[in-house]
Design a protein around this motif. Structure first.
Motif, PDB file in Angstrom:
ATOM      1  N   THR A   1      32.905  41.934  35.230  1.00  0.00           N
ATOM      2  CA  THR A   1      33.748  41.573  36.363  1.00  0.00           C
ATOM      3  C   THR A   1      33.103  42.072  37.650  1.00  0.00           C
ATOM      4  O   THR A   1      32.538  43.162  37.686  1.00  0.00           O
ATOM      5  CB  THR A   1      35.140  42.207  36.214  1.00  0.00           C
ATOM      6  OG1 THR A   1      35.716  41.784  34.976  1.00  0.00           O
ATOM      7  CG2 THR A   1      36.055  41.818  37.364  1.00  0.00           C
TER       8      THR A   1
ATOM      9  N   HIS B   1      33.430  42.295  42.153  1.00  0.00           N
ATOM     10  CA  HIS B   1      34.314  42.254  43.311  1.00  0.00           C
ATOM     11  C   HIS B   1      33.417  42.196  44.545  1.00  0.00           C
ATOM     12  O   HIS B   1      32.768  43.185  44.894  1.00  0.00           O
ATOM     13  CB  HIS B   1      35.209  43.485  43.336  1.00  0.00           C
ATOM     14  CG  HIS B   1      35.861  43.769  42.013  1.00  0.00           C
ATOM     15  ND1 HIS B   1      37.061  43.224  41.639  1.00  0.00           N
ATOM     16  CD2 HIS B   1      35.431  44.528  40.951  1.00  0.00           C
ATOM     17  CE1 HIS B   1      37.370  43.634  40.421  1.00  0.00           C
ATOM     18  NE2 HIS B   1      36.390  44.428  39.986  1.00  0.00           N
TER      19      HIS B   1
ATOM     20  N   HIS C   1      37.404  38.319  43.577  1.00  0.00           N
ATOM     21  CA  HIS C   1      37.319  38.972  42.270  1.00  0.00           C
ATOM     22  C   HIS C   1      36.886  37.919  41.253  1.00  0.00           C
ATOM     23  O   HIS C   1      37.584  36.925  41.039  1.00  0.00           O
ATOM     24  CB  HIS C   1      38.671  39.569  41.888  1.00  0.00           C
ATOM     25  CG  HIS C   1      39.261  40.446  42.948  1.00  0.00           C
ATOM     26  ND1 HIS C   1      38.757  41.692  43.245  1.00  0.00           N
ATOM     27  CD2 HIS C   1      40.287  40.234  43.823  1.00  0.00           C
ATOM     28  CE1 HIS C   1      39.466  42.224  44.233  1.00  0.00           C
ATOM     29  NE2 HIS C   1      40.397  41.358  44.598  1.00  0.00           N
TER      30      HIS C   1
ATOM     31  N   TYR D   1      40.010  46.660  46.386  1.00  0.00           N
ATOM     32  CA  TYR D   1      41.175  45.829  46.700  1.00  0.00           C
ATOM     33  C   TYR D   1      41.654  45.875  48.151  1.00  0.00           C
ATOM     34  O   TYR D   1      42.225  44.898  48.635  1.00  0.00           O
ATOM     35  CB  TYR D   1      42.338  46.212  45.786  1.00  0.00           C
ATOM     36  CG  TYR D   1      42.067  45.917  44.334  1.00  0.00           C
ATOM     37  CD1 TYR D   1      41.848  44.616  43.892  1.00  0.00           C
ATOM     38  CD2 TYR D   1      42.004  46.940  43.400  1.00  0.00           C
ATOM     39  CE1 TYR D   1      41.578  44.340  42.559  1.00  0.00           C
ATOM     40  CE2 TYR D   1      41.741  46.686  42.058  1.00  0.00           C
ATOM     41  CZ  TYR D   1      41.523  45.377  41.647  1.00  0.00           C
ATOM     42  OH  TYR D   1      41.237  45.112  40.326  1.00  0.00           O
TER      43      TYR D   1
END
Length: 522
Positions: free
Chosen positions: A75, A77, A97, A474
């Protein structure tokens, strides 16, 4: 590399044993907290066209890659900045993301950025006049036409940057945003976030230095961090501290080297914390350290760490340097915030910015394990800013300073960031230690909750890692407290799993400071 014992400013303090960081069994999801493989920014740049199409960006919008966080499961970001028809977009940053296959699974912080026209009605000189900062001395002004994302949508504006010196002798880089149509001041914030205080007490410490007799320098040979003396200036490169016998300072401010020892120690310990605990190699995550530049004859200590400037100002006592461990970690952490979420220094985002530095300044102090300045949940307890022996801020009950808030509501954003930081500082204490009365590492605390609940802490090490992931993955420039709750809960689930005690504890601590549940649940 040499290890040498150095004398630094000290006072009589009771010898305390620093408790180790709390230990928690890591779930399989905590792998994401390990140092991630450095993703290739060049490769991401090559994919910008595909990303723009996948995100359905409007005509005239162009992306640039700021940074990448890649988890071990693949993953990623990717943090982007935007331009619109060639103009920089302030507040248009967002994070994409992507799953392990490269598909966009979601975004954080997207906003509309298109304005009807990029032709201003106001001239640069008129905008500069509107933004005149008369409280700054030796001021110089530049203006740049930008698109400013506001709570009421995007606006064509001038970013008027005024650099100068405030009345309290601290430097300022003040951004004032003036509507390019009607001349209205839309927003403003200072780029330099400043801490306040005087004095540091790290005792006799060991530092790595460079060189050989008769010319040693206060330079860490591994990271390159070094300390220079500004000698009364408020900017510049300063003079590198050197010494003939590699024994630095005399334990008091009668020798300027004593302040330099404290500054170098603070820079090294801050670097060590980020590198060893969070897997971040410096402010820019480049593996390089930074110089700490010291001047205390005119109430200044400037910390230049990995290319980013933070300034400590002290208008109370010119005799002492300001380099307590938590203050040093606090100021340098402003650079980490700038190079991750970039939280602007006003409104809720300003409070989150300031509290982030309090959180990681506290974390650095605990990690350093210095018996002369042991870990606690008090900010600036060594500097005696008010002359009454009390700390600058209290994390267990922020309102004890007389100005900060314990609880969040929609009026908190109107406060100075040093006081709107209170609710997040309170969250960090509650998440770390829980509510109620207790003694931690020899210090008594009594932390209330805003909803009358009883909160069980999940441990300081968990709270640190959760907040760092929220910050780096985030949060965006203008995130508010509700967004911070979602970011932290999501970060806790990433690290420890949905339904974990850690994710539940993080959410409960946010409820306990008055931030209600948002879209993200434990």
């Amino acid at each position: 590399m040499k290890r040498v014992t150095l004398a630094a400013s000290t006072t009589c303090l009771a010898l305390a044993v620093v408790a180790p960081l709390s230990a928690h069994a890591a779930s399989h999801n905590e792998r994401a907290a390990a140092p991630a493989a450095r993703a290739s920014v060049a490769a991401e740049k090559a994919r910008i066209s595909d990303m723009s199409a996948a995100l359905h960006l409007g005509a005239g919008e162009t992306l640039s890659v700021k940074s990448i966080v890649q988890d071990r499961d693949g993953t990623s970001h990717v943090r982007y900045e935007r331009t619109f028809n060639g103009l920089r977009v302030v507040g248009g940053d967002f994070i994409a993301h992507r799953n392990a296959r490269g598909a966009v699974a979601g975004t954080s912080g997207r906003a509309a950025v298109a304005v009807a026209s990029v032709s201003p009605s106001l001239t640069k000189s008129a905008a500069s006049a509107k933004a005149s900062a008369r409280e700054l001395r030796s001021a110089a002004t530049t203006s740049e036409l930008v698109v400013l994302v506001t709570d009421h949508g995007p606006r064509l504006a001038y970013d008027v940057l005024t650099t100068g010196v405030r009345a309290d002798q601290t430097p300022s880089r003040l951004h004032t945003f003036v509507d390019a149509r009607n001349g209205k001041v839309l927003d403003s914030w200072d780029e330099i976030a400043d801490g306040t205080g005087h004095g540091v007490h790290v005792g006799d410490v060991e530092l790595a230095t460079s060189g050989a007799a008769p010319s040693y320098s206060l330079t860490n040979p591994t990271t390159g961090a070094h300390t220079t003396d500004l000698n009364g200036a408020t900017k510049g490169t300063g003079t590198l501290f050197t010494d003939a016998d590699d024994v630095w300072g005399n334990g008091s401010t009668t020798d300027r080297q004593s302040a330099a020892v404290d500054a170098q120690y603070g820079a090294d310990k801050t670097y060590d914390y980020y590198n060893e605990v969070l897997g971040r190699a410096g402010i820019w995550d480049t593996g390089k350290g930074a110089p700490s530049r010291v001047h205390y004859g005119n109430a200044y200590v400037n910390a230049f760490w990995d290319g980013t400037q933070m300034t400590y100002g002290d208008g109370i006592n010119n005799a002492n340097p300001l380099t307590a461990i938590d203050v040093a970690g606090h100021e340098m952490s402003h650079g980490v915030t700038e190079n991750t979420a970039g939280l602007v220094y006003r409104g809720d985002a300003g409070g989150l910015n300031e509290a982030t530095s309090d959180i990681f300044g506290t974390a650095v102090e605990w990690h350093a394990g210095n018996v002369s300045d042991p870990g606690d949940y008090l900010i600036g307890e060594e500097i005696n800013i008010r002359g009454d022996g009390k700390p600058l801020r209290y994390m267990d009950q922020p309102s004890k300073d007389g100005r900060s808030r314990d609880c969040w509501d929609t009026t908190v954003k109107r406060l100075d960031p040093h006081y709107s930081s209170g609710p997040l500082n309170h969250w960090f204490y509650l998440a770390s230690e829980g509510s109620g009365a207790k003694t931690v590492n020899g210090v008594a605390y009594n932390s209330p909750t805003c909803d009358g609940s009883t909160v069980a802490g999940v441990g300081r090490d968990v709270a640190e890692k959760v907040w760092y992931r929220a910050l780096s993955v985030y949060l965006t420039k203008r995130s508010d407290y509700p967004a911070a709750r979602d970011a932290a809960v999501k970060a806790a689930k990433d690290l420890y799993g949905a339904g974990s005690a850690q994710s539940v504890g993080v959410a409960n601590a946010f409820s306990a400071i008055g931030v209600p549940q948002q879209s993200e649940t434990p």
